[in-house]
Design a protein around this motif. Structure first.
Motif, mmCIF file in Angstrom:
data_model
loop_
_atom_site.group_PDB
_atom_site.id
_atom_site.type_symbol
_atom_site.label_atom_id
_atom_site.label_comp_id
_atom_site.label_asym_id
_atom_site.label_seq_id
_atom_site.Cartn_x
_atom_site.Cartn_y
_atom_site.Cartn_z
ATOM 1 N N MET A 1 0.793 -1.348 -0.134
ATOM 2 C CA MET A 1 0.063 0.191 0.105
ATOM 3 C C MET A 1 0.710 1.322 0.097
ATOM 4 S SD MET A 1 -2.966 -0.865 -0.431
ATOM 5 C CE MET A 1 -3.879 0.817 -0.055
ATOM 6 N N MET A 2 1.979 1.324 0.868
ATOM 7 C CA MET A 2 2.792 2.238 0.403
ATOM 8 C C MET A 2 3.363 2.487 -1.057
ATOM 9 S SD MET A 2 5.543 2.184 3.944
ATOM 10 C CE MET A 2 4.874 2.548 5.635
ATOM 11 N N ILE A 3 3.851 1.594 -1.551
ATOM 12 C CA ILE A 3 4.279 1.610 -2.889
ATOM 13 C C ILE A 3 3.148 2.018 -3.949
ATOM 14 C CG2 ILE A 3 4.814 0.195 -4.834
ATOM 15 C CD1 ILE A 3 6.348 -1.600 -3.386
ATOM 16 N N CYS A 4 1.748 1.761 -3.680
ATOM 17 C CA CYS A 4 0.459 2.377 -4.119
ATOM 18 C C CYS A 4 0.516 3.841 -4.100
ATOM 19 C CB CYS A 4 -0.656 1.681 -3.699
ATOM 20 S SG CYS A 4 -0.839 0.176 -4.486
ATOM 21 N N GLY A 5 0.768 4.288 -2.758
ATOM 22 C CA GLY A 5 0.484 5.663 -2.243
ATOM 23 C C GLY A 5 1.750 6.339 -2.797
ATOM 24 N N SER A 6 2.876 5.820 -3.080
ATOM 25 C CA SER A 6 4.201 6.566 -3.616
ATOM 26 C C SER A 6 3.838 6.870 -5.198
ATOM 27 C CB SER A 6 5.469 5.761 -3.727
ATOM 28 O OG SER A 6 5.511 5.661 -2.160
ATOM 29 N N LEU B 1 -3.488 17.591 0.942
ATOM 30 C CA LEU B 1 -4.345 16.457 0.784
ATOM 31 C C LEU B 1 -3.676 15.589 1.810
ATOM 32 C CD1 LEU B 1 -6.432 14.682 -0.751
ATOM 33 C CD2 LEU B 1 -4.680 14.101 -2.270
ATOM 34 N N TYR B 2 -2.407 15.267 2.003
ATOM 35 C CA TYR B 2 -1.806 14.231 2.845
ATOM 36 C C TYR B 2 -2.319 14.641 4.246
ATOM 37 C CZ TYR B 2 1.581 12.835 6.202
ATOM 38 O OH TYR B 2 2.100 12.191 7.445
ATOM 39 N N GLY B 3 -2.268 15.916 4.619
ATOM 40 C CA GLY B 3 -2.609 16.346 6.112
ATOM 41 C C GLY B 3 -4.148 15.706 6.334
ATOM 42 N N GLY B 4 -4.973 16.023 5.641
ATOM 43 C CA GLY B 4 -6.443 15.430 5.615
ATOM 44 C C GLY B 4 -6.623 13.956 5.654
ATOM 45 N N LEU B 5 -5.707 13.284 4.898
ATOM 46 C CA LEU B 5 -5.894 11.942 4.950
ATOM 47 C C LEU B 5 -5.238 11.340 6.070
ATOM 48 C CD1 LEU B 5 -5.222 10.940 1.022
ATOM 49 C CD2 LEU B 5 -7.182 10.644 2.535
ATOM 50 N N GLN B 6 -4.091 12.030 6.625
ATOM 51 C CA GLN B 6 -3.254 11.413 7.871
ATOM 52 C C GLN B 6 -4.246 11.663 9.031
ATOM 53 O OE1 GLN B 6 -1.265 9.350 8.866
ATOM 54 N NE2 GLN B 6 0.655 10.059 8.414
ATOM 55 N N ILE B 7 -4.882 12.611 9.252
ATOM 56 C CA ILE B 7 -5.990 12.676 10.436
ATOM 57 C C ILE B 7 -6.849 11.413 10.378
ATOM 58 C CG2 ILE B 7 -7.917 14.175 11.417
ATOM 59 C CD1 ILE B 7 -6.279 16.521 10.446
ATOM 60 N N ILE B 8 -7.345 11.160 9.360
ATOM 61 C CA ILE B 8 -8.329 10.374 9.173
ATOM 62 C C ILE B 8 -7.399 8.680 9.460
ATOM 63 C CG2 ILE B 8 -9.907 8.878 7.539
ATOM 64 C CD1 ILE B 8 -10.398 11.270 6.041
ATOM 65 N N SER B 9 -6.305 8.494 9.010
ATOM 66 C CA SER B 9 -5.416 7.490 9.226
ATOM 67 C C SER B 9 -5.366 7.487 10.691
ATOM 68 C CB SER B 9 -4.178 7.450 8.393
ATOM 69 O OG SER B 9 -3.326 6.326 8.608
ATOM 70 N N ALA B 10 -4.787 8.492 11.491
ATOM 71 C CA ALA B 10 -4.462 8.268 12.861
ATOM 72 C C ALA B 10 -5.737 7.812 13.667
ATOM 73 C CB ALA B 10 -3.919 9.690 13.548
ATOM 74 N N SER B 11 -6.922 8.369 13.222
ATOM 75 C CA SER B 11 -8.152 8.344 13.874
ATOM 76 C C SER B 11 -8.531 6.592 13.944
ATOM 77 C CB SER B 11 -9.345 9.146 13.391
ATOM 78 O OG SER B 11 -8.923 10.279 13.331
ATOM 79 N N MET B 12 -8.160 6.037 12.759
ATOM 80 C CA MET B 12 -8.350 4.523 12.296
ATOM 81 C C MET B 12 -7.552 3.644 13.529
ATOM 82 S SD MET B 12 -10.403 3.775 10.309
ATOM 83 C CE MET B 12 -10.233 1.949 10.422
ATOM 84 N N VAL C 1 -1.240 6.330 2.746
ATOM 85 C CA VAL C 1 -1.233 7.940 3.291
ATOM 86 C C VAL C 1 0.399 8.139 3.419
ATOM 87 C CG1 VAL C 1 -1.614 9.904 4.882
ATOM 88 C CG2 VAL C 1 -3.302 8.038 4.139
ATOM 89 N N SER C 2 1.112 7.330 4.091
ATOM 90 C CA SER C 2 2.503 7.515 4.489
ATOM 91 C C SER C 2 3.211 7.541 3.274
ATOM 92 C CB SER C 2 3.005 6.447 5.456
ATOM 93 O OG SER C 2 4.311 6.607 5.628
ATOM 94 N N GLY C 3 3.026 6.490 2.051
ATOM 95 C CA GLY C 3 3.576 6.873 0.975
ATOM 96 C C GLY C 3 3.510 7.905 -0.170
ATOM 97 N N LEU C 4 2.409 8.331 0.039
ATOM 98 C CA LEU C 4 1.798 9.445 -0.827
ATOM 99 C C LEU C 4 2.463 10.792 -0.117
ATOM 100 C CD1 LEU C 4 -1.721 10.444 -1.930
ATOM 101 C CD2 LEU C 4 -0.322 12.129 -0.449
#
Length: 419
Positions: A281-286, A304-315, A339-342
């Motif tokens: 998934m990191m490779i896909c994000g990259s 865009l990363y910032g918004g997705l990272q908030i959702i990711s941490a919430s998971m 999200v990390s790869g992106l």
């Protein structure tokens, strides 16, 4: 079509930076989550594991020797190689030796020996990274920065997969020394890649590098290198951005192994879900990050990363309540890895914009090393927070402290747009 043709024109560099990214990614997890899992398996406390992250401090101190790599030739090797390539090969060989030493250090009975070799791995890996980052910036046209950054990032994630899932599989069926020894053998292949890059690249870095002036003391060279970075008006806002960018990324990465182990997942389950699936998934994000940076720019992609990272941490907060639940963990780690790869691709491309060509290694290293320093400090706090405040508090803080990156990015761009 023009973009595709440009990529083809530089396909050699893109391909070689894919492999350099791979070599860079292998040692990264060997002193982070893979080592953390090894220590956790030996029943070492989370607080000590968090403190163990101090061995990655050399990643934060790279600016101290980056000016040397920018300007000083290595004896003997300089007869065959340009400045940065000779430094790359030397650091690569010493890195491989250090990784093998780390595998045979026996942390159960000789923890301080493990600390020593982990520190050496970090030091030589950091030196190698200085060279790789400088060459990527010098050899890559600005309009292809996203593509090459994505290529290096994909290679980096593949290296992480090798030293993550691969090392865990080898350790499970053989032993930890054999696992780390195998990683050392893989890493030393990077010397060949450095040699090929010099032979095949279209742009010769020797014509771009400032040669050492023996009439000037080293301290003046050191001062000039740093002054080119810290004197810029955007310096402090971008340091603030780097800190908040690293909060969630570091907290989730450094403490994911103890967290998953605490939920009751086995070593193989961790390797399959976190390493194999997560790295994929990191490779896909990259890939997505490289496309978005070239389609838009690094600034918009980071928002865009910032918004997705908030959702990711919430998971991860959701995962604390779900407990041992493979389906939820796949979703949680899949989103976090993507999200990390992106974000990593956009992060690399964005920092490259602030590098001065005369001091490429130093410029990039100064900025990037602040992220490494913040990673160490955040890892220490994350381990303490997990032990004494709980996983829920840790992940809540990670989500909340990601939000300020939007403000910091605007502060960085404001003076640049005014110009």
């Amino acid at each position: 079509m023009r973009r595709i043709l440009k990529v083809i024109e530089y396909k050699t560099e893109v391909f070689l930076f894919l492999f350099l990214g791979f070599i860079s990614g292998v040692p990264f997890l060997l002193v982070l989550s893979t080592l953390a899992f090894w220590l956790t398996e030996l029943k070492i406390a989370n607080t000590i594991i968090g403190i163990f992250m101090l061995t990655t401090t050399p990643y934060s101190l790279k600016p101290l020797w980056a000016p040397v790599i920018d300007s000083f030739n290595l004896p003997i090797l300089d007869k065959f190689l340009d400045i940065k390539y000779s430094w790359g090969i030397l650091s690569n060989i010493l890195l491989a030796v250090s990784i093998i030493g780390l595998g045979f250090s026996d942390p159960q009975n000789n923890l301080w020996v493990t600390v020593l070799f982990a520190s050496l791995v970090s030091f030589f890996a950091a030196t190698q990274d200085i060279v790789i980052d400088a060459l990527r910036i010098e050899l890559t046209p600005a309009h292809l920065s996203g593509i090459v950054a994505a290529s290096e990032s994909i290679g980096f994630r593949a290296g992480m997969l090798t030293s993550g899932a691969g090392a865990l599989y080898i350790a499970e069926y053989f032993s930890w020394p054999i696992a780390y020894g195998s990683m050392g053998v893989i890493v030393v292949c990077g010397s060949l890649v450095f040699w090929l890059l010099q032979r095949l690249s279209k742009v010769k870095t020797q014509n771009q590098q400032p040669k050492i002036n023996t009439d000037r003391p080293f301290l003046q060279l050191f001062y000039n290198s740093f002054y080119n970075v810290v004197s810029q008006s955007y310096f402090f806002p971008i340091i603030a951005f780097i800190f908040f960018y690293k909060v969630a990324d570091t907290s989730l990465n450094a403490m994911s192994a103890p967290f998953i182990y605490a939920l009751g997942f086995s070593k193989i389950e961790y390797a399959n879900i976190s390493k194999f699936f997560g790295t994929t998934m990191m490779i896909c994000g990259s890939l997505a990050g490289g496309l978005l940076v070239n389609r838009w720019n690094a600034y918009i992609t980071l928002k865009l990363y910032g918004g997705l990272q908030i959702i990711s941490a919430s998971m991860f907060i959701v995962q604390t309540y779900m407990g041992y639940n493979s389906s939820c963990l796949i979703l949680t780690l899949g989103l976090e890895s993507f999200v990390s790869g992106l974000g990593s691709v956009a992060y690399l491309a964005y920092l490259a914009k602030f590098c001065r060509s005369s001091f490429t290694a130093t410029s990039f290293t100064v900025l990037y090393s602040f992220g490494s320093l913040f990673r160490v400090l955040i890892s220490l706090l994350a381990g303490w927070c997990a032990d004494y405040l709980g996983w829920y508090v840790l992940f809540s803080l990670a989500a909340g402290l990601t939000a300020p990156i939007f403000y910091c990015l605007n502060r960085v761009e404001r003076p640049r747009l005014c110009k």
